[in-house]
Every structure is written in C-alpha cells, then in structure tokens.
Write an enzyme that holds these catalytic residues in place. Sequence first.
Site, mmCIF file in Angstrom:
data_model
loop_
_atom_site.group_PDB
_atom_site.id
_atom_site.type_symbol
_atom_site.label_atom_id
_atom_site.label_comp_id
_atom_site.label_asym_id
_atom_site.label_seq_id
_atom_site.Cartn_x
_atom_site.Cartn_y
_atom_site.Cartn_z
ATOM 1 N N HIS A 44 -6.727 -6.872 -0.642
ATOM 2 C CA HIS A 44 -6.771 -5.412 -0.813
ATOM 3 C C HIS A 44 -5.881 -5.018 -1.990
ATOM 4 O O HIS A 44 -4.763 -5.522 -2.121
ATOM 5 C CB HIS A 44 -6.285 -4.711 0.459
ATOM 6 C CG HIS A 44 -7.074 -5.055 1.680
ATOM 7 N ND1 HIS A 44 -6.706 -6.067 2.543
ATOM 8 C CD2 HIS A 44 -8.235 -4.540 2.160
ATOM 9 C CE1 HIS A 44 -7.592 -6.160 3.524
ATOM 10 N NE2 HIS A 44 -8.533 -5.254 3.309
ATOM 11 N N ASP A 62 -3.217 -10.321 -2.693
ATOM 12 C CA ASP A 62 -3.790 -9.820 -1.443
ATOM 13 C C ASP A 62 -5.224 -9.370 -1.714
ATOM 14 O O ASP A 62 -5.530 -8.870 -2.804
ATOM 15 C CB ASP A 62 -2.954 -8.638 -0.942
ATOM 16 C CG ASP A 62 -3.302 -8.193 0.458
ATOM 17 O OD1 ASP A 62 -2.535 -8.490 1.380
ATOM 18 O OD2 ASP A 62 -4.350 -7.532 0.629
ATOM 19 N N ASP A 111 -5.218 -12.722 2.995
ATOM 20 C CA ASP A 111 -6.448 -12.222 3.618
ATOM 21 C C ASP A 111 -7.680 -12.414 2.742
ATOM 22 O O ASP A 111 -8.776 -12.002 3.115
ATOM 23 C CB ASP A 111 -6.308 -10.751 4.022
ATOM 24 C CG ASP A 111 -5.561 -9.908 3.021
ATOM 25 O OD1 ASP A 111 -5.208 -10.421 1.931
ATOM 26 O OD2 ASP A 111 -5.304 -8.733 3.308
ATOM 27 N N HIS A 148 0.820 -1.227 0.000
ATOM 28 C CA HIS A 148 0.000 0.000 0.000
ATOM 29 C C HIS A 148 0.850 1.272 0.000
ATOM 30 O O HIS A 148 0.310 2.366 -0.200
ATOM 31 C CB HIS A 148 -0.931 0.034 1.214
ATOM 32 C CG HIS A 148 -2.035 -0.975 1.169
ATOM 33 N ND1 HIS A 148 -2.869 -1.103 0.080
ATOM 34 C CD2 HIS A 148 -2.438 -1.903 2.077
ATOM 35 C CE1 HIS A 148 -3.748 -2.071 0.319
ATOM 36 N NE2 HIS A 148 -3.491 -2.577 1.512
#
Length: 309
Positions: free
Chosen positions: A164, A162, A246, A125
């Site tokens: 996200h 991931d 995740d 991120h």
Amino acid sequence: MTTHLYENALFLEHKVPEGHPERPDRLRALNLALEHPNFAPLKRIEASKGSAELVLLAHTEEHLRSIARAIPEDDISQIEADTYASPSSFEAALTGIGGAVAAVDAVFTGEADNAFVAARPPGHHAEKNKAMGFCFFNTIAIAARHAQKAHGVERVAIVDWDVHHGNGTQDIFWNDPSVLFCSTHQMPLYPGTGAKEETGARNNIVNAPLSPNSASEHFRDAFRSRVLVALDNFRPDLVLISAGFDAHYRDPLAQINLVAEDFDWATGRLMEAAGKSAGNRVVSMLEGGYDLQGLAESAALHISRLMRG
C-alpha cells in the site's frame, strides 16, 4: 554486520477488533521465526517510550491531542474507518517511536551497522494531521526528522515497499528536498495515492506503482529502474525502509504476488546503496504484512540479510 532489533511486549497490547488484519499475532509469528539459531547473534533491545515532542517532528499538536483524546479507558474504540485503539495503544505508538529513534542513534554512534524496529501499530499512512490505515503516527517520518535534528544528517532516503502506498510519508515530505521518498506499491489499491506523476514539490518523490499480479520480475525491474537510480542520484546519508511484507503472494489484502526472496533481494540492493554514501547505515521498520506465514518468512529473510551484509 552488527544488527539491532528493537521490540517491546507492549506492542502486543495494542488491541484491535476480532478479525482485524493488523493483529498482535503478527509479532508473535515473527518472534517464532526469530527463535531459529541463525538469529542468535541478533542483538535484541527493549524499545523505550518516545516523547510527545518527538511526535511533533512530523505532526501537528492538534493531531497529537486528537489521538490522545481518542484512547479508550477500556475496550476498543474506532479512531477512523479501519483504525482502532485500545487502552495501551498510545503508549505502544510512542514506544515504537522510541525504538525508531534509538535505532537511528545506534547507527550514527556506531553501536550498530543497521537495525530493525519490530513495532506496531504501523505508521506510513499517518499524515501530518490525520490517522488512517491502521496508523496513528508516522514513525519513519519522525525517525528521519530526528536524524536531521540530532545528528545533522543532510539527506535521508525513505524506501517503502509495503504493497500500500505510503501516503502519509509522501504528505509529510512533499515540499522537502532533504528527504527522498521512494515507493513501490500496488495500484489501484488503498489509499489511492502514489501515481508516477506524484513527484513532490521539489522532485523528491519517486513512485513506482505496480499493477495487480505483477509478481517478482516487474517488482525488481521497477526497483532497479526507479528506486535504485533515484538513490544513486540522491546519495543519502541514511537509508530508512518502510518494510511492509503484504506484497507477498499469500497476503489477503493485495495481489502483487511477491515471494520472500524478493524482500531479501531488495534488502541487499538497499544495503549496497547505503554502502555507497551512507556508511552502511540502514534502519528498517515494520509496516504491513497480514498473512502470518508470509510475514514471518519475509521478515526473517529481511533481517537475516541485514545481519549478513
């Protein structure tokens, strides 16, 4: 296959507030899974600290200085909405970079066929000039730039599964046709980026957003039709994986509802892609995964597949 795993006890010293999902117990759960006799052949290496100069391969000097200034002398400080630092966090982040760079070096010198970097804090991120989403520095972007600078690599592919979206990696490589960035992720979900229409200035970004409750079939379809097709066309010299776990059905932060075997399957497909053009060179880096059982099971299958080939 010869697989290296890069680790360091310092990664446990990056502390976050009580109840924060990105906690040291994540690595403890993984280490427990790796005690199984199947992992005896895994070569485990202590990651060394990376340099500040390596950070500048993907970030601005101001970003590096701002993170250094934000590190507290004691206790825990808040860097950004959900991103925290403790006294050892800066060293931990640089050591994660050191492990990633060493992993890239190992697959190019022939010491290893592939590698996994079990580091925290995560990185995908972190944008060029911004820490966010638990991340200080974009470790996988730095690894890609290092491969190009130190080993003359022409084409690097980064695949991010991931749950996200890896907005930071997309930000860093938006204008760079020498790096292909492919992402499967839940949408809508933090950080709000990753629509199919986001293709980069040079058509080098491939986003495959998935609706909540998509589950295995939709994930594998997106992987086959979007990610693997892009890899075949790009023919990378190195495959890097932002390995967040995740998207597992047990994870509290999302609802893609994958099972551990999906990560095993995806690992196998990326190894096949690396076998076609990249001399089997794969380097994987831990990103998210916040249910300890889901993380341990998924990461263990991922590493096991790297070892088996």
